[in-house]
Design an enzyme around this catalytic site. Structure first.
Site, PDB file in Angstrom:
ATOM      1  N   TYR A  88       0.932  -1.241  -0.048  1.00  0.00           N
ATOM      2  CA  TYR A  88      -0.071   0.019  -0.223  1.00  0.00           C
ATOM      3  C   TYR A  88       1.021   1.230  -0.033  1.00  0.00           C
ATOM      4  O   TYR A  88       1.562   1.539   0.909  1.00  0.00           O
ATOM      5  CB  TYR A  88      -0.793   0.137   1.256  1.00  0.00           C
ATOM      6  CG  TYR A  88      -1.597   1.398   1.308  1.00  0.00           C
ATOM      7  CD1 TYR A  88      -2.603   1.762   0.449  1.00  0.00           C
ATOM      8  CD2 TYR A  88      -1.531   2.213   2.591  1.00  0.00           C
ATOM      9  CE1 TYR A  88      -3.388   2.917   0.560  1.00  0.00           C
ATOM     10  CE2 TYR A  88      -2.455   3.290   2.663  1.00  0.00           C
ATOM     11  CZ  TYR A  88      -3.189   3.752   1.565  1.00  0.00           C
ATOM     12  OH  TYR A  88      -3.746   4.850   1.582  1.00  0.00           O
ATOM     13  N   ASP A 131      -2.940   5.431  -2.523  1.00  0.00           N
ATOM     14  CA  ASP A 131      -3.632   6.586  -2.332  1.00  0.00           C
ATOM     15  C   ASP A 131      -3.710   7.664  -3.500  1.00  0.00           C
ATOM     16  O   ASP A 131      -2.527   8.208  -3.731  1.00  0.00           O
ATOM     17  CB  ASP A 131      -3.010   7.158  -1.149  1.00  0.00           C
ATOM     18  CG  ASP A 131      -4.124   8.268  -0.292  1.00  0.00           C
ATOM     19  OD1 ASP A 131      -5.156   8.714  -1.048  1.00  0.00           O
ATOM     20  OD2 ASP A 131      -3.859   8.645   0.816  1.00  0.00           O
ATOM     21  N   ASP A 133      -5.848  10.394  -3.142  1.00  0.00           N
ATOM     22  CA  ASP A 133      -6.228  11.573  -2.331  1.00  0.00           C
ATOM     23  C   ASP A 133      -7.825  11.722  -2.825  1.00  0.00           C
ATOM     24  O   ASP A 133      -8.685  10.994  -3.136  1.00  0.00           O
ATOM     25  CB  ASP A 133      -5.565  12.811  -2.454  1.00  0.00           C
ATOM     26  CG  ASP A 133      -4.529  12.634  -1.239  1.00  0.00           C
ATOM     27  OD1 ASP A 133      -4.405  11.752  -0.543  1.00  0.00           O
ATOM     28  OD2 ASP A 133      -3.713  13.887  -1.390  1.00  0.00           O
ATOM     29  N   HIS A 158      -7.624   4.500  -4.381  1.00  0.00           N
ATOM     30  CA  HIS A 158      -8.702   4.912  -3.771  1.00  0.00           C
ATOM     31  C   HIS A 158      -8.913   6.334  -3.956  1.00  0.00           C
ATOM     32  O   HIS A 158      -7.954   7.024  -3.937  1.00  0.00           O
ATOM     33  CB  HIS A 158      -8.721   4.584  -2.428  1.00  0.00           C
ATOM     34  CG  HIS A 158      -7.829   4.953  -1.461  1.00  0.00           C
ATOM     35  ND1 HIS A 158      -7.587   6.268  -0.881  1.00  0.00           N
ATOM     36  CD2 HIS A 158      -6.897   4.067  -0.817  1.00  0.00           C
ATOM     37  CE1 HIS A 158      -6.817   6.292  -0.089  1.00  0.00           C
ATOM     38  NE2 HIS A 158      -6.110   5.011   0.064  1.00  0.00           N
ATOM     39  N   CYS A 168      -5.257  14.073   6.566  1.00  0.00           N
ATOM     40  CA  CYS A 168      -5.272  12.612   6.986  1.00  0.00           C
ATOM     41  C   CYS A 168      -6.509  12.256   7.470  1.00  0.00           C
ATOM     42  O   CYS A 168      -7.037  13.142   8.172  1.00  0.00           O
ATOM     43  CB  CYS A 168      -4.029  12.429   7.808  1.00  0.00           C
ATOM     44  SG  CYS A 168      -4.211  10.748   8.698  1.00  0.00           S
ATOM     45  N   ASN A 260      -8.550   0.688   7.131  1.00  0.00           N
ATOM     46  CA  ASN A 260      -7.420   1.244   7.175  1.00  0.00           C
ATOM     47  C   ASN A 260      -7.134   1.171   8.744  1.00  0.00           C
ATOM     48  O   ASN A 260      -7.766   1.887   9.608  1.00  0.00           O
ATOM     49  CB  ASN A 260      -7.383   2.532   6.802  1.00  0.00           C
ATOM     50  CG  ASN A 260      -6.184   3.244   6.837  1.00  0.00           C
ATOM     51  OD1 ASN A 260      -4.912   2.593   7.041  1.00  0.00           O
ATOM     52  ND2 ASN A 260      -6.187   4.771   6.903  1.00  0.00           N
TER      53      ASN A 260
END
Length: 346
Positions: A88, A131, A133, A158, A168, A260
């Protein structure tokens, strides 16, 4: 955008399936369906060398997908050395490692793509979930993000529903966009994936951060709609209890759910065995590498400052042993096969 036509009605793209294309036990008319990407097509056969196809196989078959968060080439190498079969690329970890900055929408798509190119090149068959965002802008920016990630070798990404000035998911003060804007991002990602020539298996993961802002009911509604729009996996950020995770899995079935886990964050520190028993299909540990590295480097620097030497922090690892972690032997062997002699002695 040169190279890919997002707007033609090609055979590769099935934005909304007509009822004649949907099997009798398939989704209702008006819900995205692409027969080529049906999970049943990935149940049999050996694991593919194509990372995106392999990720779909892993999602379709028994067992939870465990993806440790990596932040650079060293952490990726160590994760692979340890035996993990999926990685990841955390946005927070990438922002910290590449820019030395917090996860507050500072990194750009180019920062993330550059990191992904390096990580995915280490072992192109191992799926990397990355990721993305908010997709870095409007629909065409989301589409560009998908194509750039796919070209970098990423297996899936994602896209979330935070505002562009995001943070975050385990910090306070989050804000989210409307349902429709979120769904526009998901639709753009799906259209872009389906427009990739040759038929891409790239995985689209819909993420919502709305649970902490608008409540669990709204979060589940957004993820159901994202699934209907074509998201392959649903990701609810900041799920606070085991019961809520179980409820999420039940509410979104049969769509796979990603959880997560960040130690000290909003989600309890579930083990991947526990998450699997609760029904989660994917678990990521976003900050496992960069937090551990922070502790280790801080300890080494303090030791160097105090003692004047790095002898104790090296723990017996000489330069060659370190370079072996990052592929020395493979490079030497390749050079030898090609007829080179520069590295006969190293």
């Amino acid at each position: 955008m040169p190279g890919i036509d997002f707007f033609s009605n090609s055979s590769q793209a099935t934005a909304v399936a007509p009822s004649t294309d949907v099997p009798s036990n398939g989704p209702a008319t008006g819900v995205y369906y692409n027969a080529r990407l049906d999970p049943k097509n990935y149940l049999e056969g050996p694991l593919s060398d194509n990372a995106a196809t392999r990720l779909r196989q892993m999602l379709a078959r028994p067992g939870i997908v465990v993806a440790p968060g990596i932040c650079d080439g060293i952490s990726a190498r160590v994760a692979l050395e340890t035996g993990f079969d999926c990685l990841y690329q955390s946005g927070a970890a990438t922002t910290a490692s590449r820019l030395g900055q917090p996860d507050l929408a500072i990194a750009t798509m180019n920062d993330f793509v550059g990191a992904a190119q390096m990580v995915c090149a280490i072992n192109p068959s191992v799926p990397v979930i990355a990721d993305a965002d908010t997709g870095f802008g409007g629909p065409i920016n989301v589409a560009r993000t998908v194509t750039q990630y796919a070209r970098a070798g990423v297996a899936g990404l994602h896209i979330e529903d935070q505002v562009q000035t995001k943070r975050c998911g385990h910090l306070m003060g989050k804000q989210v966009v409307s349902r429709e804007e979120f769904l526009t991002r998901i639709r753009a990602a799906v259209i872009a994936r389906d427009a990739i020539p040759g038929g891409s298996d790239f995985v689209i993961i819909g993420r919502t951060d709305s649970a902490q802002v608008l409540g669990m009911e709204e979060a589940l509604t957004r993820l159901r709609l994202a699934a209907d729009a074509g998201a392959d996996v649903c990701f609810i950020e900041g799920v606070k209890t085991a019961e809520l995770l179980k409820d999420t899995v039940a509410a979104l079935a049969p769509k796979p759910v990603l959880v997560n886990v960040i130690s000290g964050g909003l989600t309890p520190s579930f083990t991947y065995h526990e998450a699997e028993k609760m029904g989660a299909k994917v678990i990521i540990f976003s900050l496992v590498s960069c937090v551990a590295m922070t502790h280790a480097v801080r300890e080494a620097m303090r030791s160097l400052k105090k003692t004047g030497t790095d002898f104790s922090s090296a723990k017996g690892m000489d330069p060659k042993a370190f370079f072996e972690v990052v592929g020395l032997n493979e490079v030497v062997e390749f050079d030898k096969k090609a007829g080179g002699s520069a590295f006969e002695v190293v």
